[in-house]
Structure formats: C-alpha cells, structure tokens
Scaffold this motif. Structure first.
Motif, short mmCIF file in Angstrom:
data_model
loop_
_atom_site.label_atom_id
_atom_site.label_comp_id
_atom_site.label_asym_id
_atom_site.label_seq_id
_atom_site.Cartn_x
_atom_site.Cartn_y
_atom_site.Cartn_z
N ASP A 101 9.40 1.49 -20.55
CA ASP A 101 10.08 2.49 -19.73
C ASP A 101 11.00 1.82 -18.70
N HIS A 102 11.34 0.53 -18.91
CA HIS A 102 12.24 -0.20 -18.02
C HIS A 102 11.70 -0.25 -16.59
N GLN A 103 10.39 -0.43 -16.47
CA GLN A 103 9.79 -0.57 -15.16
C GLN A 103 9.98 -2.00 -14.67
N ASP A 104 9.97 -2.15 -13.36
CA ASP A 104 10.07 -3.47 -12.74
C ASP A 104 8.64 -4.00 -12.57
N PRO A 105 8.26 -5.07 -13.28
CA PRO A 105 6.89 -5.56 -13.17
C PRO A 105 6.51 -5.96 -11.75
N VAL A 106 7.44 -6.53 -10.99
CA VAL A 106 7.11 -6.97 -9.64
C VAL A 106 6.81 -5.78 -8.75
N THR A 107 7.66 -4.76 -8.82
CA THR A 107 7.43 -3.57 -7.99
C THR A 107 6.17 -2.85 -8.41
N SER A 108 5.95 -2.70 -9.71
CA SER A 108 4.75 -2.00 -10.18
C SER A 108 3.48 -2.76 -9.81
N GLN A 109 3.51 -4.06 -9.88
CA GLN A 109 2.32 -4.84 -9.50
C GLN A 109 2.00 -4.68 -8.02
N ALA A 110 3.04 -4.72 -7.19
CA ALA A 110 2.81 -4.56 -5.75
C ALA A 110 2.27 -3.18 -5.43
N ARG A 111 2.81 -2.15 -6.09
CA ARG A 111 2.33 -0.78 -5.82
C ARG A 111 0.88 -0.60 -6.25
N GLN A 112 0.54 -1.07 -7.45
CA GLN A 112 -0.83 -0.91 -7.93
C GLN A 112 -1.83 -1.68 -7.07
N ARG A 113 -1.44 -2.88 -6.64
CA ARG A 113 -2.37 -3.66 -5.82
C ARG A 113 -2.55 -3.03 -4.45
N ALA A 114 -1.47 -2.44 -3.93
CA ALA A 114 -1.59 -1.77 -2.64
C ALA A 114 -2.55 -0.58 -2.74
N GLN A 115 -2.47 0.19 -3.80
CA GLN A 115 -3.40 1.31 -3.98
C GLN A 115 -4.84 0.82 -4.13
N ALA A 116 -5.04 -0.27 -4.88
CA ALA A 116 -6.38 -0.80 -5.05
C ALA A 116 -6.92 -1.36 -3.74
N GLY A 117 -6.05 -2.03 -2.94
CA GLY A 117 -6.51 -2.58 -1.67
C GLY A 117 -6.91 -1.50 -0.68
N ALA A 118 -6.12 -0.40 -0.67
CA ALA A 118 -6.48 0.70 0.22
C ALA A 118 -7.80 1.34 -0.18
N LEU A 119 -8.13 1.32 -1.48
CA LEU A 119 -9.36 1.95 -1.96
C LEU A 119 -10.60 1.17 -1.50
N VAL A 120 -10.52 -0.16 -1.44
CA VAL A 120 -11.70 -0.97 -1.11
C VAL A 120 -11.70 -1.39 0.35
N THR A 121 -10.76 -0.91 1.14
CA THR A 121 -10.73 -1.27 2.56
C THR A 121 -12.01 -0.79 3.24
N GLY A 122 -12.64 -1.68 3.96
CA GLY A 122 -13.90 -1.36 4.63
C GLY A 122 -15.13 -1.63 3.78
N PHE A 123 -14.93 -1.90 2.49
CA PHE A 123 -16.07 -2.18 1.59
C PHE A 123 -16.04 -3.62 1.05
N GLY A 124 -14.88 -4.20 1.03
CA GLY A 124 -14.74 -5.55 0.51
C GLY A 124 -13.29 -5.96 0.49
N ARG A 125 -12.98 -7.03 -0.18
CA ARG A 125 -11.62 -7.54 -0.26
C ARG A 125 -11.35 -8.02 -1.69
#
Length: 564
Positions: A10-34
């Motif tokens: 779908d002509h996605q930018d791997p760098v942008t998509s990786q940063a977005r997915q990791r940001a969502q995952a980091g926000a999910l585990v905030t306060g529980f781990g890293r």
C-alpha cells in the motif's frame, strides 16, 4: 518485547509506520514495564503465519530460550500480528512458554483463559481477514474494469514485438502528484516485423516447429535474448515450439488489451498442516476468464480475422489409425539422458523414442547421441517377469502366476513407477529403491561370449554361473517367444539343426529341447546348468523360428522340473 509489521503493498513508509506502532505499544505498557527490544518485519503480509515471517520466526526462537530477557510481547495493532485464526494457533504457545501478550484492542494483557477475551480475538481475526478479502475483491474488479473499458496497460512484461512508451500522467490526481505516469504498448521496430512474419508463416500452413527452426537458422534472437533485462530467469538459448506457440496464440497482437490470462491462485502449502497457510501460484486460465478491452488500445500487428484463422489451425489432428494403442505412454524413461520417452510409430508398430532434447525447431548437434527407439511389442512380454521381481518375495517364487499385462500396467501407473530403458545393455529396469531389471533383446549381441561377459553387469542379483567353455553361436535366427502367459521368463528361441534352445530372460538359463519330441537333448551335462531356475511342471512353451536355410519351423517343448 515489541513486535510490528508493515506491508509495502500500500506504499506505506516503513519508518513512519514503525514509529507509530511502537509509540502505541509503548503507551500501552506505560506504568507496567518497558520495551527492551523489537522485532519489526518489512514487506510481509499478515496472511503469512508466524513461522513464515522472518522476524516473527526469530521472535519465536527467542521466546523458547529459558534465558530470554523479556516476559511479554506487545503489538501496536491486532492486524499487524494476526490474521484469521492465527491467534488461536499461537495462544497455546505463548501460554506454554509463560509469555504474556499485550494488545491495544483489549486495553492491556490478554487473558488466555477468559471467555470474553477469546471471543474478542475471534472477532478481530474475522475482521482482519475480511479486510484483506474486501481489498482483494476491490483491486481485481477495478483492474478488470480498467482493462475492459479503458484498455489500460496494467503492468507486466510487454509482449514480444512491443515496447513500453509513456502515455501521460496517472489519471488519479494523488498518484499523479507523486509523479506516477501511465504506460502503453507500441510496436518495436526491431521485433514487430518478426511477429508479423510468424503469423504469415502460420497462415501459410507451416508448423510451429518449422517456424522455430527457420528463426534459429536465421539467427533471430529469441524473446529472452532480445530483452535480457526482463528475462533474466531464462537462458536465451534459442527459439522453441513452446516459444512460438504462445506468441501466435496471444490476442494482444490484435491491438486489444487482455488481462487475467495468468491469474494468481492460492493453494495450501501442506494439506496435512493447514497452519502453514497458502502460497501464491500462477496458472494459465481459460479464455472465458480473460478480460479483453472493448476497443483497440494499441497498434495491432495482425488483424483479428487472421488471428482467428491461426487459432483454428491449432485444432486437434484426426489420426488415420485410431487402432493404435500406446499402452506404456508416460511409463518409460531414457537410460541415456533421463528424459521420458515419447510415443511414436516405427516400422508399422507402436514404439517409443527419445531424441535427447532435440526437436525439429533446432538443427542437430554434432555430438548429440543417436535417437533411442524401442518397440512396444518388445516390452510387453517381459512385464509379467518384471512384476514378479518387483512385487514378489526374495528369492522370487517363479511358480506364482503373474497378472495380465494390463493389470501390470495399471499397477505401475497407480504406484507411479517409471521403467528405464538402457539401449546399450538392452535392459529394462525400475526406478524404485528395489532395483530390478530384465533383458529385452539379445538378438543384437554379436556373440555369446560377449553376452556372458556382460551378464554380471546386466542381471542384477542373478544366480547365473556361466558355462566353462563358451562357444560362439552360428548365424541362426532369434525370435521372440509367442508364449507369455504360461512362462513369461522364457522368451527366446534359437533353432539350430533340429533342436530348439530356450533362454531364460532373467537368469540366463538354457533349455535345450528337441522341437519334434519335446525331450531333452544334450544330456544331463547340458541341463545341469539350468539348476538355478525352478522350471514349470507339465506346461508347454511354443515359439516360431527359422533354420539356417530360411525355412520356417515351429517348435513345441515341454518344460521339465530342474531336478530331472
């Protein structure tokens, strides 16, 4: 441990998509781990199971390590990790290794034993699969409409005789803003005349092989040699029948755009393990599935009338001999080059041949081996003996009654057994772990002394003991035995003077009989060499031959027990 994935379809930018997915995952585990590490796959579809995704497979290996440095896996989106029922297959593995799984759609850790979480995972899997299915349907229907209504070139290698030229900016303004442009087909000045000449030769009644050979004789580069950049996977050796056929059968030479001639299908990798998923395969489709433009889309190299006339010439030829039956078709292999023998008509009988890769489309090479020919009637009398060797016990029980020829042929086809014919030793052997072979024809051997020397290499596993004093045979006629059902192993008769000599096809046993009385000739010393062969009791063998004067004689001999 963070896991993510991006598909470049779908002509996605791997760098942008990786940063977005990791940001969502980091926000999910905030306060529980890293997050202590990551496995991020690029260019991998969600349809593939985890074991077929390189990064996901590496994560599974790390998860199985007892000294791993993480105790949970977190993803940014469900669709980045799973498709269909993949979660149901992976959840027991996570639970077995004691690894938690965190998902934004659940709001945290997934409870593998909670019924609500299980139902949510099933629903998300169905939604992920539905998204892929809808996208595939939309793309296929859109491409079909573009080819049919607009005659748009939709990608792929241009046909031989055409080249790609610029056709203006992309009709979609967003794609045009990215700099994408459309392409169209235009006749290639170097190869278009060759295509026109091929159609003219075909209309003149010339065969595909004759056209291919003429092109090779004129040293015209074949399609893969004319465009090596797009045909790097092909040898470019020269024209062949399989090269000319698709060209004269391609309707794109009429000026109309054609799409979906070779559609992509999905088949299971392993029906016994559906968890491995599917693989994409391309197969030639039937004409009723082709999408043809309603109006010409590019300059034509042949008229529609001529193209249709050429297709009519490809109709099946009606044979003048419907009684010809090639019973061993697709069962015989060449002992020289390993190719499969093809059916042919030789000397008024059914036969099989191998030209060792040579076709009439090319000239004969000086170092090419001679064509191999073997008649069908030389093989059929030995099928029963071959069957006994192949399926019987060891040692072979020669008193067993083998099945009929057609039953043996059906046995070979059902078990996909190939028979290899060696023209040097004139033996027929099976391409099976249990190597067995029989001698087809000893008529072309120059002398018995040579035959005795070659026996150990020809008769595998035999118990033959050659005579101490071999003698050269006279120029007598050797003929194939007409008797098959009673004694399939005894197949040759030599008439010399007033005696008939039967030769065993597998062990080289000699039965010397009087053709007029059926009794022994030569005494016990001659018959003592027949001891390895348990002969048939109270049965008669029959053969027809010619004596030294050319007179036809018929011999009847009753086979006797070896103990006599």
């Amino acid at each position: 441990m963070f896991y993510g994935r991006v598909s470049t379809e779908d002509h996605q930018d791997p760098v942008t998509s990786q940063a977005r997915q990791r940001a969502q995952a980091g926000a999910l585990v905030t306060g529980f781990g890293r997050i202590v590490g990551e496995y991020f796959g690029v260019g991998q579809s969600r349809v593939l199971p985890w074991v077929r995704r390189p990064e996901a497979a590496a994560l599974l290996v790390a998860m199985a390590d007892p000294d791993r440095g993480f105790d949970a896996i977190v993803v940014g989106e469900y669709e980045r990790a799973f498709y269909g029922s993949q979660f149901a297959l992976m959840a027991p593995l996570f639970e077995h290794y004691g690894v938690q799984f965190w998902l934004p759609e659940v709001g945290g850790r997934v409870d593998f034993s909670a019924e609500g979480h299980e139902q949510m995972m099933i629903g998300l899997g169905i939604q992920s699969k539905r998204e892929i299915t809808r996208t595939r349907i939309r793309v296929l229907t859109s491409m079909a409409a573009q080819a049919r209504e607009q005659g748009r070139y939709l990608g792929g290698r241009p046909p031989y005789g055409y080249r790609l030229v610029d056709a203006g900016p992309h009709p979609n303004r967003a794609h045009a803003a990215w700099g994408r442009r459309t392409l169209r087909l235009e006749p290639d000045p170097g190869t278009a005349p060759i295509v026109r000449w091929m159609f003219a030769q075909r209309l003149a009644g010339h065969s595909l092989a004759r056209i291919a050979r003429a092109l090779n004789d004129m040293q015209v580069p074949c399609p893969s040699a004319a465009d090596p950049v797009r045909n790097a996977h092909r040898s470019g050796a020269g024209w062949a029948v399989t090269t000319v056929g698709p060209i004269v059968g391609n309707p794109r030479y009429t000026g109309r755009q054609v799409w979906n001639r070779q559609p992509t299908e999905h088949e299971l990798i392993d029906p016994g393990n559906t968890g491995l998923g599917h693989r994409q395969v391309q197969r030639w489709g039937l004409p009723d599935g082709w999408v043809i433009s309603t109006k010409p889309a590019h300059p034509a190299l042949v008229s529609e009338e001529d193209f249709i006339a050429v297709q009519g010439m490809r109709a099946a030829r009606v044979t003048a001999h419907p009684d010809r039956r090639y019973l061993l078709a697709a069962l015989l292999g060449c002992g020289v080059c390993g190719r499969r023998l093809e059916s042919c008509w030789a000397n008024g009988r059914e036969a099989y041949r191998c030209r060792h890769g040579h076709t009439t489309a090319t000239g004969p090479a000086p170092a090419r081996a001679r064509n191999l020919y073997v008649r069908q009637d030389r093989i059929l009398p030995h099928l029963q003996a071959l069957y006994l060797l192949l399926s019987g016990p060891d040692p072979v029980d020669w008193s067993a009654v083998p099945p009929a020829d057609m039953e043996v042929i059906e046995h070979l086809r059902n078990r996909k057994i190939t028979l290899i014919y060696d023209p040097v030793s004139r033996t027929l052997r099976t391409a099976t772990p249990r190597k067995v072979s029989v001698i087809l024809d000893r008529a072309h051997w120059p002398g018995r002394s040579r035959a005795i020397r070659e026996i150990p290499d020809v008769w595998k596993g035999g118990t033959l003991r050659p005579p101490e004093r071999p003698h050269r045979p006279r120029a007598d006629a050797w003929v194939a035995s007409r008797h098959v059902r009673i004694c399939p192993a005894v197949y040759k008769l030599r008439v010399r003077g007033g005696h008939a000599r039967y030769v065993h096809a597998l062990r080289g046993v000699h039965h010397s009989r009087s053709p007029w009385s059926g009794g022994l000739s030569g005494g016990g010393a001659e018959h003592s060499r027949c001891s390895p062969h348990p002969t048939y009791d109270d049965r008669w063998c029959r053969a027809t031959g010619a004596d030294r004067g050319g007179r036809v004689v018929q011999a009847h001999a009753r086979t006797l027990p070896a103990s006599r």
